[in-house]
Design a protein around this motif. Structure first.
Motif, PDB file in Angstrom:
ATOM      1  N   MET A 140       0.820  -1.196   0.000  1.00 44.17           N
ATOM      2  CA  MET A 140       0.000   0.000   0.000  1.00 44.17           C
ATOM      3  C   MET A 140       0.864   1.259   0.000  1.00 44.17           C
ATOM      4  N   ARG A 141       1.947   1.221   0.752  1.00 45.65           N
ATOM      5  CA  ARG A 141       2.818   2.389   0.827  1.00 45.65           C
ATOM      6  C   ARG A 141       3.443   2.705  -0.525  1.00 45.65           C
ATOM      7  N   THR A 142       3.815   1.659  -1.265  1.00 47.42           N
ATOM      8  CA  THR A 142       4.409   1.873  -2.579  1.00 47.42           C
ATOM      9  C   THR A 142       3.410   2.521  -3.522  1.00 47.42           C
ATOM     10  N   CYS A 143       2.143   2.148  -3.424  1.00 50.41           N
ATOM     11  CA  CYS A 143       1.110   2.761  -4.275  1.00 50.41           C
ATOM     12  C   CYS A 143       1.000   4.254  -3.998  1.00 50.41           C
ATOM     13  N   VAL A 144       1.042   4.636  -2.754  1.00 47.78           N
ATOM     14  CA  VAL A 144       0.975   6.053  -2.389  1.00 47.78           C
ATOM     15  C   VAL A 144       2.200   6.785  -2.919  1.00 47.78           C
ATOM     16  N   GLU A 145       3.362   6.176  -2.797  1.00 49.60           N
ATOM     17  CA  GLU A 145       4.594   6.797  -3.294  1.00 49.60           C
ATOM     18  C   GLU A 145       4.551   6.960  -4.806  1.00 49.60           C
ATOM     19  N   VAL A 146       4.029   5.974  -5.522  1.00 46.83           N
ATOM     20  CA  VAL A 146       3.958   6.052  -6.982  1.00 46.83           C
ATOM     21  C   VAL A 146       2.987   7.146  -7.412  1.00 46.83           C
ATOM     22  N   VAL A 147       1.836   7.230  -6.766  1.00 47.24           N
ATOM     23  CA  VAL A 147       0.874   8.285  -7.106  1.00 47.24           C
ATOM     24  C   VAL A 147       1.475   9.658  -6.830  1.00 47.24           C
ATOM     25  N   CYS A 148       2.141   9.808  -5.705  1.00 48.29           N
ATOM     26  CA  CYS A 148       2.801  11.086  -5.397  1.00 48.29           C
ATOM     27  C   CYS A 148       3.908  11.386  -6.402  1.00 48.29           C
ATOM     28  N   ALA A 149       4.627  10.353  -6.838  1.00 43.64           N
ATOM     29  CA  ALA A 149       5.704  10.554  -7.810  1.00 43.64           C
ATOM     30  C   ALA A 149       5.161  11.002  -9.156  1.00 43.64           C
ATOM     31  N   ILE A 150       3.972  10.564  -9.504  1.00 43.97           N
ATOM     32  CA  ILE A 150       3.384  10.982 -10.779  1.00 43.97           C
ATOM     33  C   ILE A 150       2.856  12.410 -10.676  1.00 43.97           C
ATOM     34  N   ILE A 151       2.235  12.742  -9.555  1.00 35.13           N
ATOM     35  CA  ILE A 151       1.675  14.083  -9.388  1.00 35.13           C
ATOM     36  C   ILE A 151       2.775  15.116  -9.152  1.00 35.13           C
ATOM     37  N   LEU A 152       3.651  14.845  -8.203  1.00 30.30           N
ATOM     38  CA  LEU A 152       4.759  15.747  -7.878  1.00 30.30           C
ATOM     39  C   LEU A 152       5.962  14.880  -7.491  1.00 30.30           C
ATOM     40  N   PRO A 153       6.857  14.632  -8.438  1.00 32.97           N
ATOM     41  CA  PRO A 153       7.933  13.661  -8.247  1.00 32.97           C
ATOM     42  C   PRO A 153       8.769  13.793  -6.965  1.00 32.97           C
ATOM     43  N   PRO A 154       9.206  14.987  -6.559  1.00 28.90           N
ATOM     44  CA  PRO A 154      10.014  15.045  -5.334  1.00 28.90           C
ATOM     45  C   PRO A 154       9.272  14.588  -4.075  1.00 28.90           C
ATOM     46  N   VAL A 155       7.961  14.744  -4.062  1.00 25.68           N
ATOM     47  CA  VAL A 155       7.186  14.315  -2.886  1.00 25.68           C
ATOM     48  C   VAL A 155       7.221  12.796  -2.751  1.00 25.68           C
ATOM     49  N   GLY A 156       7.076  12.088  -3.859  1.00 23.66           N
ATOM     50  CA  GLY A 156       7.156  10.631  -3.803  1.00 23.66           C
ATOM     51  C   GLY A 156       8.501  10.139  -3.317  1.00 23.66           C
ATOM     52  N   VAL A 157       9.553  10.819  -3.717  1.00 20.08           N
ATOM     53  CA  VAL A 157      10.902  10.419  -3.301  1.00 20.08           C
ATOM     54  C   VAL A 157      11.156  10.774  -1.843  1.00 20.08           C
ATOM     55  N   ILE A 158      10.674  11.921  -1.405  1.00 17.89           N
ATOM     56  CA  ILE A 158      10.941  12.335  -0.018  1.00 17.89           C
ATOM     57  C   ILE A 158      10.184  11.459   0.987  1.00 17.89           C
ATOM     58  N   ILE A 159       9.051  10.898   0.567  1.00 19.67           N
ATOM     59  CA  ILE A 159       8.327   9.984   1.453  1.00 19.67           C
ATOM     60  C   ILE A 159       9.187   8.764   1.761  1.00 19.67           C
ATOM     61  N   ARG A 160       9.901   8.268   0.761  1.00 22.32           N
ATOM     62  CA  ARG A 160      10.708   7.062   0.950  1.00 22.32           C
ATOM     63  C   ARG A 160      12.085   7.355   1.545  1.00 22.32           C
ATOM     64  N   TYR A 161      12.762   8.383   1.065  1.00 23.48           N
ATOM     65  CA  TYR A 161      14.169   8.596   1.435  1.00 23.48           C
ATOM     66  C   TYR A 161      14.421   9.780   2.354  1.00 23.48           C
TER      67      TYR A 161
END
Length: 55
Positions: free
Chosen positions: A1-22
């Motif tokens: 589930m967490r990966t799905c949220v990260e992917v959606v955030c990465a598509i909408i605003l790429p740095p947000v998806g990356v900052i969630i993980r790293y």
């Protein structure tokens, strides 16, 4: 589930998806820089960084 949220955030605003993980690591700064230069390169890099560990 967490990966799905990260992917959606990465598509909408790429740095947000990356900052969630790293957090504020070098991956975030690269994604931010690529997004500023062009939205599509930022998306591609963010998806690559997020999905490389899950596969």
């Amino acid at each position: 589930m967490r990966t799905c949220v990260e992917v959606v955030c990465a598509i909408i605003l790429p740095p947000v998806g990356v900052i969630i993980r790293y957090g504020c690591a070098v991956e975030f700064w690269i994604a931010l820089l690529l997004t500023l230069f062009g939205y599509i390169p930022g998306i591609i890099y963010a998806l690559y960084v997020i999905l490389r560990e899950t596969s």
